[in-house]
Write a protein that holds these residues in place. Structure first.
Motif, PDB file in Angstrom:
ATOM      1  N   UNK A 125      -2.381  20.497-139.629  1.00 46.50           N
ATOM      2  CA  UNK A 125      -1.161  21.034-139.009  1.00 46.50           C
ATOM      3  C   UNK A 125      -1.296  22.543-138.848  1.00 46.50           C
ATOM      4  N   UNK A 126      -1.250  23.003-137.599  1.00 40.16           N
ATOM      5  CA  UNK A 126      -1.323  24.438-137.300  1.00 40.16           C
ATOM      6  C   UNK A 126       0.054  24.879-136.802  1.00 40.16           C
ATOM      7  N   UNK A 127       0.192  26.188-136.559  1.00 45.06           N
ATOM      8  CA  UNK A 127       1.500  26.717-136.150  1.00 45.06           C
ATOM      9  C   UNK A 127       1.997  26.127-134.817  1.00 45.06           C
ATOM     10  N   UNK A 128       1.075  26.012-133.847  1.00 50.30           N
ATOM     11  CA  UNK A 128       1.485  25.581-132.502  1.00 50.30           C
ATOM     12  C   UNK A 128       1.174  24.126-132.200  1.00 50.30           C
ATOM     13  N   UNK A 129       0.320  23.507-133.019  1.00 50.43           N
ATOM     14  CA  UNK A 129      -0.148  22.151-132.696  1.00 50.43           C
ATOM     15  C   UNK A 129      -0.703  21.474-133.944  1.00 50.43           C
ATOM     16  N   UNK A 130      -1.090  20.212-133.785  1.00 45.83           N
ATOM     17  CA  UNK A 130      -1.750  19.471-134.863  1.00 45.83           C
ATOM     18  C   UNK A 130      -3.055  18.930-134.300  1.00 45.83           C
ATOM     19  N   UNK A 131      -4.123  18.926-135.132  1.00 44.51           N
ATOM     20  CA  UNK A 131      -5.403  18.388-134.684  1.00 44.51           C
ATOM     21  C   UNK A 131      -5.848  17.281-135.633  1.00 44.51           C
ATOM     22  N   UNK A 132      -6.293  16.173-135.058  1.00 46.59           N
ATOM     23  CA  UNK A 132      -6.812  15.070-135.876  1.00 46.59           C
ATOM     24  C   UNK A 132      -7.774  14.221-135.059  1.00 46.59           C
ATOM     25  N   UNK A 133      -8.583  13.431-135.779  1.00 47.13           N
ATOM     26  CA  UNK A 133      -9.571  12.571-135.121  1.00 47.13           C
ATOM     27  C   UNK A 133      -9.216  11.121-135.416  1.00 47.13           C
ATOM     28  N   UNK A 134      -8.917  10.376-134.371  1.00 46.48           N
ATOM     29  CA  UNK A 134      -8.539   8.960-134.514  1.00 46.48           C
ATOM     30  C   UNK A 134      -9.649   8.060-133.955  1.00 46.48           C
ATOM     31  N   UNK A 135     -10.874   8.576-134.001  1.00 45.60           N
ATOM     32  CA  UNK A 135     -12.010   7.921-133.338  1.00 45.60           C
ATOM     33  C   UNK A 135     -12.503   8.831-132.235  1.00 45.60           C
ATOM     34  N   UNK A 136     -11.618   9.585-131.656  1.00 44.39           N
ATOM     35  CA  UNK A 136     -11.872  10.698-130.739  1.00 44.39           C
ATOM     36  C   UNK A 136     -11.001  11.874-131.174  1.00 44.39           C
ATOM     37  N   UNK A 137     -11.435  13.117-130.837  1.00 43.48           N
ATOM     38  CA  UNK A 137     -10.658  14.295-131.266  1.00 43.48           C
ATOM     39  C   UNK A 137      -9.401  14.502-130.410  1.00 43.48           C
ATOM     40  N   UNK A 138      -8.292  14.856-131.084  1.00 39.43           N
ATOM     41  CA  UNK A 138      -7.025  15.035-130.357  1.00 39.43           C
ATOM     42  C   UNK A 138      -6.241  16.253-130.836  1.00 39.43           C
ATOM     43  N   UNK A 139      -5.851  17.083-129.875  1.00 38.83           N
ATOM     44  CA  UNK A 139      -4.926  18.202-130.060  1.00 38.83           C
ATOM     45  C   UNK A 139      -3.555  17.643-129.644  1.00 38.83           C
ATOM     46  N   UNK A 140      -2.563  17.813-130.511  1.00 36.01           N
ATOM     47  CA  UNK A 140      -1.218  17.271-130.242  1.00 36.01           C
ATOM     48  C   UNK A 140      -0.226  18.426-130.264  1.00 36.01           C
ATOM     49  N   UNK A 141       0.545  18.567-129.189  1.00 32.88           N
ATOM     50  CA  UNK A 141       1.465  19.719-129.073  1.00 32.88           C
ATOM     51  C   UNK A 141       2.815  19.280-128.513  1.00 32.88           C
ATOM     52  N   UNK A 142       3.887  19.631-129.217  1.00 32.21           N
ATOM     53  CA  UNK A 142       5.241  19.328-128.723  1.00 32.21           C
ATOM     54  C   UNK A 142       5.603  20.310-127.616  1.00 32.21           C
ATOM     55  N   UNK A 143       6.193  19.796-126.539  1.00 33.03           N
ATOM     56  CA  UNK A 143       6.653  20.669-125.447  1.00 33.03           C
ATOM     57  C   UNK A 143       8.050  20.209-125.002  1.00 33.03           C
ATOM     58  N   UNK A 144       8.732  21.088-124.272  1.00 32.72           N
ATOM     59  CA  UNK A 144      10.032  20.726-123.712  1.00 32.72           C
ATOM     60  C   UNK A 144       9.822  20.269-122.268  1.00 32.72           C
ATOM     61  N   UNK A 145      10.660  19.371-121.800  1.00 29.86           N
ATOM     62  CA  UNK A 145      10.638  18.915-120.402  1.00 29.86           C
ATOM     63  C   UNK A 145       9.250  18.438-119.966  1.00 29.86           C
ATOM     64  N   UNK A 146       8.750  17.421-120.643  1.00 21.51           N
ATOM     65  CA  UNK A 146       7.394  16.905-120.419  1.00 21.51           C
ATOM     66  C   UNK A 146       7.163  16.442-118.977  1.00 21.51           C
ATOM     67  N   UNK A 147       8.195  15.899-118.344  1.00 23.90           N
ATOM     68  CA  UNK A 147       8.040  15.398-116.966  1.00 23.90           C
ATOM     69  C   UNK A 147       7.585  16.505-116.025  1.00 23.90           C
ATOM     70  N   UNK A 148       8.113  17.702-116.232  1.00 23.42           N
ATOM     71  CA  UNK A 148       7.785  18.837-115.346  1.00 23.42           C
ATOM     72  C   UNK A 148       6.587  19.645-115.836  1.00 23.42           C
ATOM     73  N   UNK A 149       6.060  19.329-117.016  1.00 20.94           N
ATOM     74  CA  UNK A 149       5.033  20.153-117.660  1.00 20.94           C
ATOM     75  C   UNK A 149       3.712  20.096-116.899  1.00 20.94           C
ATOM     76  N   UNK A 150       2.999  21.225-116.816  1.00 23.87           N
ATOM     77  CA  UNK A 150       1.708  21.274-116.119  1.00 23.87           C
ATOM     78  C   UNK A 150       0.594  20.828-117.086  1.00 23.87           C
ATOM     79  N   UNK A 151       0.438  19.515-117.189  1.00 26.16           N
ATOM     80  CA  UNK A 151      -0.534  18.929-118.124  1.00 26.16           C
ATOM     81  C   UNK A 151      -1.964  19.309-117.723  1.00 26.16           C
TER      82      UNK A 151
END
Ligand SMILES: N[C@@H](CCC[C@H](N)C(=O)O)C(=O)O
Length: 259
Positions: A125-151
Motif C-alpha cells: 500500500x503506497x500513498x497514491x496506489x496499491x501494488x500486488x502480483x496476482x499472477x501478473x503485476x498490478x498497480x491499483x488506483x482509486x479515481x473519481x468519475x471512472x467513465x470519463x477517466x483517460x485510462x
C-alpha cells in the motif's frame, strides 16, 4: 500451413485458442503470434493461448500477449482455456492445470468458469496506489468519475514510468460503487491499450480494496466495460488464500487461418 484456431472471450477480454497437444505451434515466432492477434491482418485478440499436455495435471496453459511475447498469468484467458478444454473433451466439469505462475483448479457450469488464482502474500500500500502480483503485476488506483477517466494516457504513463519501467505493470483504475461492488478499467501491458476486462486485474482490485478497508466483504463484484466478474477470497494472516475469479467464458467462433 493452415492453423486451426478457436476464438473465446471472457467479459470482452478475447483470445485465440490453439490445441497444441501435438507440439507443432512455432512458440518462438513472435511475429506470427502478433499477426494472429492483429484485428486488421489476423483473427483479432488481446492474446493467444496454447493448450498443451502436462505431466501432472489435465493440461498446461501457455499465454502470449497480443504483442507476440509470452507473458505472465492471464485470469480471463485461464477461464476461457478451461471452457476450451471442456469443449475439446479434455476435462468434464472441473480441472487442474499448470500455468506460468503454478497450479490452478477450476470449475465449469454452463458458460460460467470459476478459477482458483495463486495465493497472494504481498499487498504493497503506497500513498497514491496499491501494488500486488496476482499472477501478473498490478498497480491499483482509486479515481473519481471512472467513465470519463483517460485510462489510455494515464495507464500508459504509469505502465512505463517509475518504479515499473521496462518490465512494466498492468494498471487498474477503480471507482467504488458500494461496499461490495467496484467499477474497474484496466490498461494492459503487452496489449498496450485498455482492454474490456482483466482477470488478474480485478482480482488485484478486490484484494487491494479489502487491504485498504474500502470493503469489509470477502466476495466482491467487479464491473468492467465487458461485464461483471466476482472475486472471493480468505485472509490468513498476511496471505490471501482460496482466491476464486468467477464469470462467463464464451466460445465465439472457430476457423482455419493460413500462416
Ligand atoms: N488479461 C489478462 C492479463 C494478461 C497478462 C498481462 N497483459 C501481462 O502481461 O501482465 C487477465 O485476464 O488476467
Amino acid at each position: 500451413m493452415k492453423l486451426k484456431f478457436y476464438k473465446y472471450q471472457g467479459t470482452g477480454n478475447d483470445f485465440v485458442m490453439v490445441d497444441n497437444r501435438s507440439k507443432t505451434f512455432p512458440v518462438t515466432n513472435t511475429s506470427l503470434v502478433k499477426r494472429l492477434c492483429d484485428r486488421k491482418f489476423g483473427i483479432g485478440a488481446d492474446g493467444l493461448i496454447l493448450l498443451e499436455e502436462d505431466a501432472t495435471t489435465d493440461f498446461k496453459m501457455v499465454y502470449f500477449n497480443s504483442d507476440g511475447n509470452e507473458s505472465t498469468m492471464c485470469g480471463n484467458g485461464g477461464r476461457c482455456l478451461v471452457a476450451f478444454a471442456n469443449k475439446l473433451g479434455v476435462i468434464n466439469n472441473n480441472a487442474t492445470f499448470n500455468a506460468i505462475d503454478g497450479l490452478h483448479y477450476a470449475e465449469v457450469a454452463d458458460d460460467v468458469v470459476s478459477l482458483q488464482m495463486i495465493d497472494v502474500d504481498a499487498v504493497n500500500i503506497e500513498e497514491t496506489h496499491t501494488f500486488l502480483n496476482t499472477g501478473s503485476p498490478h498497480h491499483v488506483q482509486l479515481v473519481a468519475n471512472l467513465t470519463e477517466y483517460d485510462v489510455f494516457s494515464n495507464g500508459k504513463a504509469i505502465r512505463n514510468g517509475s518504479p515499473y519501467f521496462e518490465e512494466g505493470t498492468n494498471v487498474n483504475f477503480v471507482e467504488k460503487m458500494s461496499d461490495d461492488t467496484f467499477a474497474v478499467r484496466t490498461y494492459e501491458r503487452g496489449v498496450e491499450d485498455e482492454t474490456l476486462s482483466c482477470g488478474t486485474g480485478v482480482t488485484a482490485v478486490a484484494l487491494a480494496m479489502y487491504a485498504n478497508q474500502q470493503t469489509t466483504k470477502n466476495a466482491v463484484n467487479l464491473e468492467t466495460p465487458g461485464g461483471t466478474l466476482t472475486v472471493s477470497f480468505e485472509q490468513d494472516g498476511t496471505t490471501y488464500k482460496n482466491i476464486f475469479l468467477k464469470g462467463k467464458a464464451t466460445f465465439v467462433f472457430e476457423g482455419e487461418i493460413e500462416c
